[in-house]
Design a protein around this motif. Sequence first.
Motif, short mmCIF file in Angstrom:
data_model
loop_
_atom_site.label_atom_id
_atom_site.label_comp_id
_atom_site.label_asym_id
_atom_site.label_seq_id
_atom_site.Cartn_x
_atom_site.Cartn_y
_atom_site.Cartn_z
N ARG A 167 59.30 42.69 -86.34
CA ARG A 167 60.12 42.99 -85.17
C ARG A 167 59.75 44.32 -84.53
NH1 ARG A 167 66.29 42.72 -86.57
NH2 ARG A 167 66.33 43.47 -84.38
N THR A 168 59.21 45.23 -85.32
CA THR A 168 58.86 46.55 -84.80
C THR A 168 57.51 46.59 -84.11
OG1 THR A 168 58.01 47.11 -87.01
CG2 THR A 168 60.27 47.78 -86.50
N LEU A 169 56.78 45.48 -84.09
CA LEU A 169 55.47 45.43 -83.46
C LEU A 169 55.57 44.78 -82.08
CD1 LEU A 169 53.22 44.29 -86.45
CD2 LEU A 169 53.53 46.61 -85.58
N GLY A 170 54.67 45.18 -81.20
CA GLY A 170 54.59 44.56 -79.88
C GLY A 170 55.33 45.34 -78.81
N GLU A 171 55.04 45.01 -77.57
CA GLU A 171 55.63 45.69 -76.43
C GLU A 171 57.07 45.22 -76.20
OE1 GLU A 171 52.28 47.14 -73.43
OE2 GLU A 171 52.72 45.02 -73.24
N ILE A 172 57.87 46.12 -75.72
CA ILE A 172 59.23 45.77 -75.34
C ILE A 172 59.20 45.03 -74.00
CG2 ILE A 172 61.46 46.72 -74.62
CD1 ILE A 172 61.12 48.90 -76.66
N GLY A 173 59.90 43.93 -73.94
CA GLY A 173 59.85 43.09 -72.75
C GLY A 173 58.85 41.96 -72.92
N GLU A 174 58.31 41.50 -71.81
CA GLU A 174 57.38 40.37 -71.85
C GLU A 174 56.01 40.76 -72.36
OE1 GLU A 174 57.26 38.73 -67.97
OE2 GLU A 174 59.36 38.08 -67.98
N GLY A 175 55.64 42.02 -72.25
CA GLY A 175 54.32 42.44 -72.69
C GLY A 175 53.26 42.17 -71.64
#
Length: 504
Positions: A167-175
């Motif tokens: 959950r802590t990985l990736g861009e916030i929003g759609e990316g």
Amino acid sequence: MNEITIGILLLAGLLTMLDWRQGLVMCVVVGIAQDPLRKLAPGQPVYYVVLVGIIFGIAWIRAALVRVPLGPSVIRGWRQNLKAPFWLFLCLVIAQAFHTFVRYGSATMMGIGLLVWLAPIPAVVLAYQYASRRGVLGVRRWMLFYSVVALICLSGVYFEYIGLTWRTLGEIGEGQVIYDVGTVLKAHSGFFRASEIAAWHTATIACFVFILSLGKKPTLFRILFALGLIALLVSLGILTGRRKMLVEITIFISTYLFLVAWLQRGMARLGMAVLLMGFVGYVGIVGFIAPDLVQNSYSKSMTVENAQQIEGYAVRGQSVFADLPRRVNAVGLQPLVWAVENFGWFGAGLGTGSQGTNDIAEQHNINRWAAEGGLGKVAMELGIPGLLLAAWLVVALGRHLREQLAMVAKISPQHMRVAYGLVAFLVANAATFTVATQAYSDLFILLILGWCLGFLLAMPALAARGDGLKKKPAPRHRYDPLPPAGYRPSRPAVFPQASAQRKP
């Protein structure tokens, strides 16, 4: 706000209240942790991006309570070189803030604009006082602490790339989804909230590693270790899809080598050659990456598409020099002219081109295209008067630093190497700002830039007082008797030989 966030804020605030100098360290902890904590919070609230400002505010208040001077006049040479352009620029920023509030009726946009333009100012003074008390060793330790913590957080870029779904990985929003070189690619951000933020920290770690490796007497092992770590950071930075970080690293190294060569006797020609190489590298990278917001990255499917990607990059690279004039013009002059034509000589108002005001800009049909380039952003938010005052302030700061660094070079090579590194870092960020402005609305990044400028302005005072320099003890005469262990005379001892030679 979850329990982990509250616990970290309470602990960081308590340590900062005990000693305001710990505030800069606690700001690094909170500034790095706030993005993954936001991803864990319900709804991912946007106010998480200003948590680092709470800790910085506590540090500022605590320093004021113990009567630490926090006015800019404490900076050496401030009144003679920087006072007039600074106060005029500050008055213009405040006037543009009222312009925003009157024109759009948005206190939020006005507040974000003031935060973006004014946050580095108190950071400069607090960092100056921090360096004055902790010395060059304290500055180096802070840079090392930031580099280690940020590098740990940056490892999330690789974890996201290999397919982990935390959950802590990736861009916030759609990316970001990137359509380029005949394929679909993804920008990776790791534990950071956005890929451009991850890329900025990647370049900053690389710059700090270079400074730390040369801050003391450089050795072959330190240089090789620094180059290897920088190569690793570049490989991670490519995965973010933001190749603009190459601008910062290229300009940083070129500026540092130029300063070293230029201020050494008989090496002026070499300095000009290095400066020319840096300029060519900057223009080449700008022409290669294009002025659009979405860039390239490596995708998770690297089997069949790998060859096509390499071929695509090669084909794209063949048209670099033919497209250079158009693309440099697209990120420099065109946004400036467009901002003046659409918003007038006084601009659209403070905060109109800053990140975090997208919804407000859409409500008022504000086209933010000009804010993609640095000159366009300044012209859009501060108008042509802002461009002129900003240029005056930069020139005044450059003259001030030239005078101060000439003195530092004569006194202390150790302080000189750190000061040159900080100058190169700030110049590199100014060059990156002309290409991409998205990351420079982040409060944590603005504080780091302010701290680095404060450290730099403190170097002449530290060098003048001999901070961090090893002083050799006075030589002892071979016939002088050594006192016994633990002996402490109550009054200065008078030796017969000395008294016999004393003149009346």
